[in-house]
Design an enzyme around this catalytic site. Structure first.
Site, PDB file in Angstrom:
ATOM      1  CB  SER A 163      -5.035  20.467   4.263  1.00 30.46           C
ATOM      2  OG  SER A 163      -4.186  19.546   3.340  1.00 30.46           O
ATOM      3  CG  ASP A 374      -3.884  24.350  -2.161  1.00 26.31           C
ATOM      4  OD1 ASP A 374      -3.008  24.151  -2.077  1.00 26.31           O
ATOM      5  OD2 ASP A 374      -5.039  24.507  -1.461  1.00 26.31           O
ATOM      6  CG  HIS A 433      -2.842  24.209   1.437  1.00 23.40           C
ATOM      7  ND1 HIS A 433      -3.402  23.223   1.064  1.00 23.40           N
ATOM      8  CD2 HIS A 433      -2.088  23.239   2.784  1.00 23.40           C
ATOM      9  CE1 HIS A 433      -4.003  21.751   1.456  1.00 23.40           C
ATOM     10  NE2 HIS A 433      -3.552  22.349   2.149  1.00 23.40           N
TER      11      HIS A 433
END
Length: 463
Positions: A163, A374, A433
């Site tokens: 991220s 994601d 994610h």
């Protein structure tokens, strides 16, 4: 007691020695774990936790790797989330994780930047305000840990990020290379791995509307509203109005949540589980993103275990883990994390494509991986920023065919990968994610290949 019995025993009962008021370095009696604080700047304290693998294989042709895990947020804790929720030896129930990345490498978790997790500052003026400042602090931490430890210096270090951690990873890698060249840092950089990474915010916000329209979470009206705000963000970024762009990003997330009936930004096949759209922009900036982290990962545990998972990560980190690590009494895990996001507001929407280009030009191995489901860092956006690279090998990379990925005894394709020179990419199917948490088998196999771990060949399927 089993392979991890000693780890669990030490977790509950071990008491480290202190060096002054703050533990600069402590370790378990068997040396399998080390942790402590580094004062990266006066009154700015960064916490680290190193695990040495019990699966270590000695191979003269393939040195045993070390993985430095960098969490995102900004303000999310690698010592907490990456460790207990994703790749560390124990899960949040303090039970052994069969898919731990310790099977192929030693693991170094850091609460970065200062103010995240157990890391803290004594003065609010000391929070970092840019990714470069975060990278410099991390370089200082690595100097303290590696320079006096010849054993660690023999292992290549792979910076693996998730991220927003991807932005830290590329600035750290460049800072570390400068320190290595100057003789200030003694380590070998093995490569940089960018997992679902926020490298180009502009490309991601433009990906949200079309992706959600294609999977029926937005209609034409929602797509129109999304694209209009994305255009505004693009203009603000071009004009250097990064704080304003961050506020527009918050508005866009709120708009998409309303238009999609709260799609989960970490897996677009799911609902987020609460009405994120009801929060104001300032509330979104004050920890809602981190709460979504926790809520989504908790939902993964409830789907994968009959009992629905154990207690919250906050209770774990401020309870038995804090006691085990002898964290100063006045330090609360996550107590300053909201401030970390706020202080980085002016850097949050800045792209780091140029830094990736610079690493590639220097010959550093760069790997990008993305979860198919994601949304926040959608594959569509990742592919868009990769196509903007000025790297001389880009044309060959884009024209290279992908190969299929399989893992264990699961049927069907689980992903794809391709490489050209020192750029590599993995597409992981069925993951959102948090790829290591959602597709642990293929993630472990992937990182074994990336690090060229001497233990990679013996990996078996582990849930």
């Amino acid at each position: 007691m089993g392979k991890w019995g000693g780890v669990i025993f030490s977790l509950l009962f071990f008491s480290p020695l202190f060096l002054g008021k703050i533990a600069e370095a402590s370790r378990t009696t068997d040396g399998s774990e080390e942790w402590g604080y580094v004062e990266v700047r006066p009154k700015a304290h960064m916490f680290w936790w190193l695990y040495r693998s019990p699966y270590r294989v000695e191979d003269a042709s393939k040195p045993w790797p070390i993985i430095l895990w960098l969490q995102g947020g900004p303000g999310a804790s690698g010592v907490g989330i990456g460790n207990f929720e994703e790749v560390g030896p124990l899960d949040t129930d303090l039970k052994p994780r069969n898919s731990t990345w310790l099977q192929i490498a030693d693991l170094l978790f850091v609460d970065n930047p200062v103010g995240t997790g157990y890391s803290f500052v004594d003065d609010e003026k000391l929070y970092v305000k840019t990714d470069e400042e975060a990278g410099n602090d991390l370089t200082t931490l690595l100097e303290k840990i590696f320079n006096k430890n010849e054993s660690l210096q023999k292992s290549p270090l792979f910076i693996v990020a998730e991220s927003y951690g991807g932005k830290y990873a590329v600035t750290l890698a460049l800072s570390a290379l400068r320190a290595i060249e100057a003789g200030k840092l003694k380590l070998k950089l093995g490569g940089v791995v960018l997992g679902d990474s926020w490298i180009s915010p502009e490309d991601f916000v433009f990906s949200w509307g079309p992706l959600l329209k294609d999977v029926s979470r937005l209609d034409y009206n929602g797509l129109h509203y999304s694209d209009s705000v994305a255009q505004k963000i693009k203009q603000q970024i071009e004009q250097g109005q990064y704080v304003e762009a961050t506020k527009s990003w918050m508005l866009l997330e709120s708009l998409i949540s309303r238009s999609s009936n709260n799609v989960d930004f970490y897996n677009f096949l799911l609902d987020s589980g609460s009405d994120v759209a009801s929060f104001t922009a300032i509330e979104l900036s004050k920890g809602i993103a981190l709460k979504r982290y926790s809520r989504y990962l908790s939902s993964l545990r409830s789907r994968s275990s009959p009992g629905g998972g154990g207690g919250g990560l906050d209770s774990l980190m401020n309870g038995p883990i804090k006691e085990k690590l002898k964290i100063p009494e006045n330090v609360t895990w996550g107590g300053q994390s909201d401030n970390v996001f706020t202080e980085l507001e002016g850097d949050f929407m800045k792209p780091r494509i140029n830094e990736v280009d610079e690493l590639l030009a220097k010959g550093v191995n760069v790997t990008v991986y993305n979860g198919q489901l994601d949304l926040i860092c959608a594959t569509k956006g990742t592919e868009a920023w990769i196509e903007k690279l000025k790297w001389e090998g880009l044309h060959n990379f884009l024209s290279t065919d992908r190969t299929n990925l399989y893992c264990g005894d699961k049927k069907g394709t689980q992903g794809f990968t391709k490489s050209s020179k020192n750029l590599h990419m993995y597409w992981i199917l069925g993951a959102g994610h948090f790829v290591p948490a959602e597709q642990p088998c293929v993630a472990l196999k992937m990182v074994g290949a990336i690090t060229q771990s001497p233990a990679a060949s013996r990996l078996v399927r582990r849930k």
